[in-house]
Design an enzyme around this catalytic site. Structure first.
Site, PDB file in Angstrom:
ATOM      1  N   ALA A   1      38.301  43.765  45.309  1.00  0.00           N
ATOM      2  CA  ALA A   1      37.612  42.536  45.676  1.00  0.00           C
ATOM      3  C   ALA A   1      36.960  41.764  44.537  1.00  0.00           C
ATOM      4  CB  ALA A   1      36.554  42.840  46.743  1.00  0.00           C
ATOM      5  N   ALA A   2      36.442  42.430  43.501  1.00  0.00           N
ATOM      6  CA  ALA A   2      35.676  41.719  42.490  1.00  0.00           C
ATOM      7  C   ALA A   2      36.549  40.675  41.784  1.00  0.00           C
ATOM      8  CB  ALA A   2      35.104  42.694  41.472  1.00  0.00           C
ATOM      9  N   PRO A   3      36.005  39.505  41.408  1.00  0.00           N
ATOM     10  CA  PRO A   3      34.592  39.136  41.489  1.00  0.00           C
ATOM     11  C   PRO A   3      34.130  38.629  42.843  1.00  0.00           C
ATOM     12  CG  PRO A   3      35.796  37.390  40.428  1.00  0.00           C
ATOM     13  CD  PRO A   3      36.787  38.486  40.686  1.00  0.00           C
TER      14      PRO A   3
ATOM     15  N   CYS B   1      48.994  37.614  40.976  1.00  0.00           N
ATOM     16  CA  CYS B   1      49.165  36.378  40.209  1.00  0.00           C
ATOM     17  C   CYS B   1      50.254  36.569  39.162  1.00  0.00           C
ATOM     18  CB  CYS B   1      47.852  35.924  39.572  1.00  0.00           C
ATOM     19  SG  CYS B   1      47.125  37.119  38.456  1.00  0.00           S
TER      20      CYS B   1
END
Length: 885
Positions: free
Chosen positions: A170-172, A340
């Protein structure tokens, strides 16, 4: 959410960073990268020139309005009404300047993009005012910088308020914030309706509200946001806590081995012993570590560092994360897998491999999302592709690799696996064209890949060996390792996959078990192999996913051999053994199987292993706790408000300074998994904070802004103050501690009579929306503190300034009427504004009390300040949104 953190001036998006000249001089070319993506079947030949031209241009700046829909639309309206008209009136070289524009496919125009060149922006004053607005609203969490393509996965996952959701990497936190907004969708209106029903006496005995919001208008859903790196998990908290959700848990676990979460047992109908229950998720986001070549437009280092080995090394980790996600998913639930990267080895190959391990298309379905998000330009997923090895050789299929190995040996092929190639056999007909590819030239974005999967039946995952581990003997891999030795017989590069093929001996397993840390014994596992410090490693996961990423601590990622790598820094070596325990969630569903590996020979001295960071425990209070009972009475708290969800964070379970509140499901998870190996980092909203007061019989527990929205509908009228006019709000925002004694209350306009005689303590300021000329367009609820002689709006300075700028176009300094130093008591107070304007000195007791209020309010702000100071080490504080000025 591995990114490139920890390096100053790297990857902050769209030309935002004042890059050193060496960084600017990196040539935007890479022979292997260009040769691979020019292969037939990836980028259509007629589009390649445009593709590469776009890849070499800077990425446009983009941002998103965050928080509840009503509030986000209010902030957005300010942009439309005030800033956009001024910008569109600017002419440069005979042409009107291109203003920021909403992203066409994002709902409610809550995402915007801006392509205006910096030389134009710096020349005109309206852009400076616009920049101040962006900085102010970003600082208080109303705007989030986020790359456009990274906004897509949460939109396709279809989250609703009553759902349980897991964000595995999850971060950021930008995607997690989107998921959280969806969990709370409609909550504002629902809570307001419940308040009206309660006030009218029409509320029934059962919780009110529609499905998913039937906790008296509050959401019953839950988001668990996870990150494998402890530091980044804490930064994740900062990103998400601004949404003030009691329906959030932050955990710190390796996503490939995310542990099962216990739920309360249900009584059995036949009187037998109840069975253990484990949480299954409605939705899971697996936005996994990746090589990040889709971020080359803002992370220029990708051009220099891209290597085919990056994707090959990440493939197994990505597949493990996706398989684990499918295991934890409810039947009928959705997993969104995204990267990505544009490399099919990290995308279609991972999807096909995970589906194959989970039983094929009969158990997992690829959802067709071609009609979702109208206006979003996309390409179909690939059904055929080639694989490039670390030497740059391109292979058409796995058979070619096997034939070459037999004739020429394994050199350079140790990382290749059959599952990296297009699927054959039972999974050959998977509709991989339903996957979504976003190429930069389509709509001036970064590159991205998204797939939506639905679990149609329970699964028991197959062993990954036949699919992921290269089909080669230990001897063959050892031969490649031996070939890479230097003159001293030491390996130049430590190859992967050896440990996975070595049968662990019992002594190694037992020794590993003895030395396992708490994290390891609770499924937070280290991996077996390591890379040498000199090895070049890919930037991990969404290198350019969110524009705050480089301002966060560096993130570790793991390659298929188990290598744990600190992105943006040297590799971190881990002990070369693993300890894994098997646990079955429910019949037909298993977590990854137990394995252990013996240490491989190494000339390096192993680093001393550090234990996991210890978090303060979560302790729930008895509903009739002696501290809570006076609070209920003081605020006239309705008996229907749940009183078994108040929690503190200390081992003694004593409310000393702060009382938190959580949702019912979050409470059940925290209490039933205590000391079970789960690494909970954060949960709960600050509800009550202890405050000094000048008199004995005053409730010293003020309601925190974060929790006020949750509790508002259940508070009595005695301490409620209503405000509808701008001038009064303006004064409360500009002036800290305005006087209410003598005739001071008259200057407070419409609320003067209300606050004149209200008893000391915390009150609730309800700002009601009004269409009047001097009315306020947005409804808000804020806490006030009434002292002996003054009143204070309990808001941090940043929020005051942002509201002043948004509602009044006022950026004048705040006024603090307290003295910096009280000579009699020698008490110092922080300078809380740019201008300190003392007025008539108040009574001694009042001065001391107000100083304490200042100190305590400053402590509340300090949590945000500490995090921002961490960010500022990576660049100037304001430069977080200085993408144009």
């Amino acid at each position: 959410m591995g990114k490139r953190g920890g390096k100053k001036g790297s990857g902050r998006g769209g030309g935002a960073v004042r890059k050193p000249s060496a960084y600017q001089d990196i040539p935007k070319s890479n022979e292997k990268l260009e040769r691979y993506y020019n292969e037939p079947g990836i980028i259509p030949e007629e589009e390649r020139e445009e593709f590469w031209t776009t890849m070499r241009r800077d990425l446009p700046n983009s941002f998103r309005f965050t928080g509840s829909r009503g509030h986000a639309l209010a902030v957005q309206q300010r942009l439309k009404d005030f800033y956009i008209p001024k910008i569109t009136s600017i002419q440069y070289e005979g042409e009107f300047v291109e203003p920021p524009r909403p992203v066409s496919w994002y709902p409610d125009q809550l995402a915007w993009s801006m392509t205006t060149p910096k030389n134009v922006v710096r020349r005109f004053a309206p852009f400076s005012a616009f920049q101040k607005f962006l900085v102010a609203e970003t600082d208080v969490g109303n705007i989030s910088r986020q790359e456009v393509v990274s906004m897509i996965p949460p939109l396709l996952i279809d989250v609703r308020p009553g759902m349980t959701v897991l964000d595995m990497c999850a971060a950021p936190g930008s995607k997690s914030a989107q998921l959280m907004e969806m969990i709370h969708a409609g909550e504002e209106d629902s809570i307001l309706q419940v308040r009206e029903q309660l006030e009218s006496g029409n509320a029934g005995p059962e919780p009110l509200g529609p499905e998913g919001l039937n906790d008296d208008g509050r959401s019953t859903g839950l988001l668990i946001a996870n990150d494998s790196d402890n530091k980044r998990a804490h930064m994740l908290i900062h990103q998400l806590k601004r949404l003030s959700s009691a329906n959030l848990i932050v955990t710190n676990h390796d996503a490939t081995m995310y542990p099962s979460i216990k739920l309360p047992q249900l009584p059995s109908e036949d009187g037998s012993k109840p069975k253990n229950r484990y949480l299954k998720f409605d939705r899971i986001l697996a936005d996994v570590p990746c090589s990040g070549d889709g971020t080359a437009r803002k992370n220029i280092s990708v051009w220099k560092e891209w290597n085919p080995a990056n994707a090959l090394g990440l493939y197994a980790t990505q597949a493990r994360i996706l398989v684990r996600a499918l295991q934890m998913l409810k039947v009928g639930g959705r997993v969104v897998y995204s990267t990505c990267s544009m490399n099919p080895v990290e995308n279609e190959a991972v999807v096909a491999s995970a589906i194959e391990r989970c039983g094929g298309g009969a158990n997992v379905k690829i959802i067709d999302c071609s009609q979702e998000l109208p206006g979003l330009k996309r390409a179909s997923g690939l059904r055929n592709w080639k694989v490039i090895d670390r030497e740059g050789r391109i292979w058409n299929n796995w058979k070619e690799v096997e034939e070459h190995r037999e004739k020429e040996g394994i050199e350079g092929l140790g990382r290749l696996a059959e599952g990296m190639f297009p699927p054959t056999g039972e999974t050959a007909d998977l509709p991989l064209e339903r996957c979504i590819r976003i190429y930069p030239h389509m709509q001036d974005t970064g590159g991205f890949f998204i797939t939506v999967l639905e679990k149609t039946s329970e699964i028991k995952a197959k062993s990954e060996n036949s699919n992921v581990i290269p089909k080669a003997s230990v001897a063959a891999l050892a031969a490649e390792l031996d070939k890479n030795k230097n003159g001293n017989g030491e390996p130049l590069e430590k190859l992967d996959a050896l440990d996975d093929l070595v049968v662990p001996d019992q002594e190694a397993l037992e020794e590993a078990s003895k030395n396992a840390t708490v994290a390891e014994s609770s499924h937070q596992l280290p991996y077996s192999a390591t890379l040498d410090d000199s090895t070049t490693v890919a930037p991990a996961k969404r290198v350019g996913d969110d524009n705050l990423e480089d301002e966060l601590p560096a993130k570790k990622t793991k390659l298929d051999d188990g290598t744990e790598v600190l992105i943006g820094d040297r590799p971190i070596h881990r002990p070369s053994f693993t300890v894994e325990t098997e646990h079955v969630d429910t019949p037909g569903d298993s977590t990854p199987t137990a394995t252990a590996t013996a240490a491989t020979a190494s000339t390096e001295k192993p680093m001393k292993k550090r234990g996991p960071q210890q978090e303060e425990p979560f302790k729930y209070l008895d509903p009739n706790h002696e501290v809570l009972l006076p609070i209920y009475e003081f605020y006239q708290l309705s008996e229907r408000f749940p009183r078994d969800r108040f929690m503190v964070r200390n081992a003694q379970g004593i409310p000393t300074k702060t009382v938190y509140y959580t949702s019912a499901l979050a409470r059940d998870i925290l209490t039933h998994n205590e000391r079970q190996g789960m690494k909970f980092v954060h949960c709960g909203v600050k509800m009550f904070v202890k405050q000094d007061a000048q008199r004995e019989n005053v409730c010293r527990w003020r309601i925190q802004t974060d929790g006020l929205r949750i509790m508002e509908a259940s508070l009595g009228p005695a301490r409620t103050i209503t405000l509808t006019k701008k001038p009064t709000l303006h004064r409360l925002l500009v002036e800290m501690f305005p006087k209410v004694d003598d005739d001071g209350w008259r200057a407070l306009g419409e609320i003067g009579e209300q606050v004149k005689d209200i008893p000391m303590g915390c009150s609730i300021l309800r700002i009601e929306a009004s269409d009047a000329e001097d009315g306020i367009s947005e409804r808000m609820v804020l806490p006030l503190w009434r002292s002996l002689h003054s009143l204070n709006l309990m808001l941090p300075k940043e929020e005051r300034r942002a509201m002043l700028l948004r509602l009044f176009n006022d950026d004048t300094p705040l006024i603090n009427t307290t003295l910096k130093k009280h000579n009699a008591g020698n008490i110092s107070t922080p300078d809380t504004s740019a201008v300190e304007t003392p007025t008539v000195e108040p009574a001694e007791a009042e001065t001391v009390a107000m100083m304490h209020e200042n100190v305590q309010l400053g402590e509340d702000e300090q949590e945000q300040v500490d995090t921002r100071e961490t960010w500022s080490k990576a660049g100037d504080e304001e430069d977080r949104f200085n993408t144009t000025v």
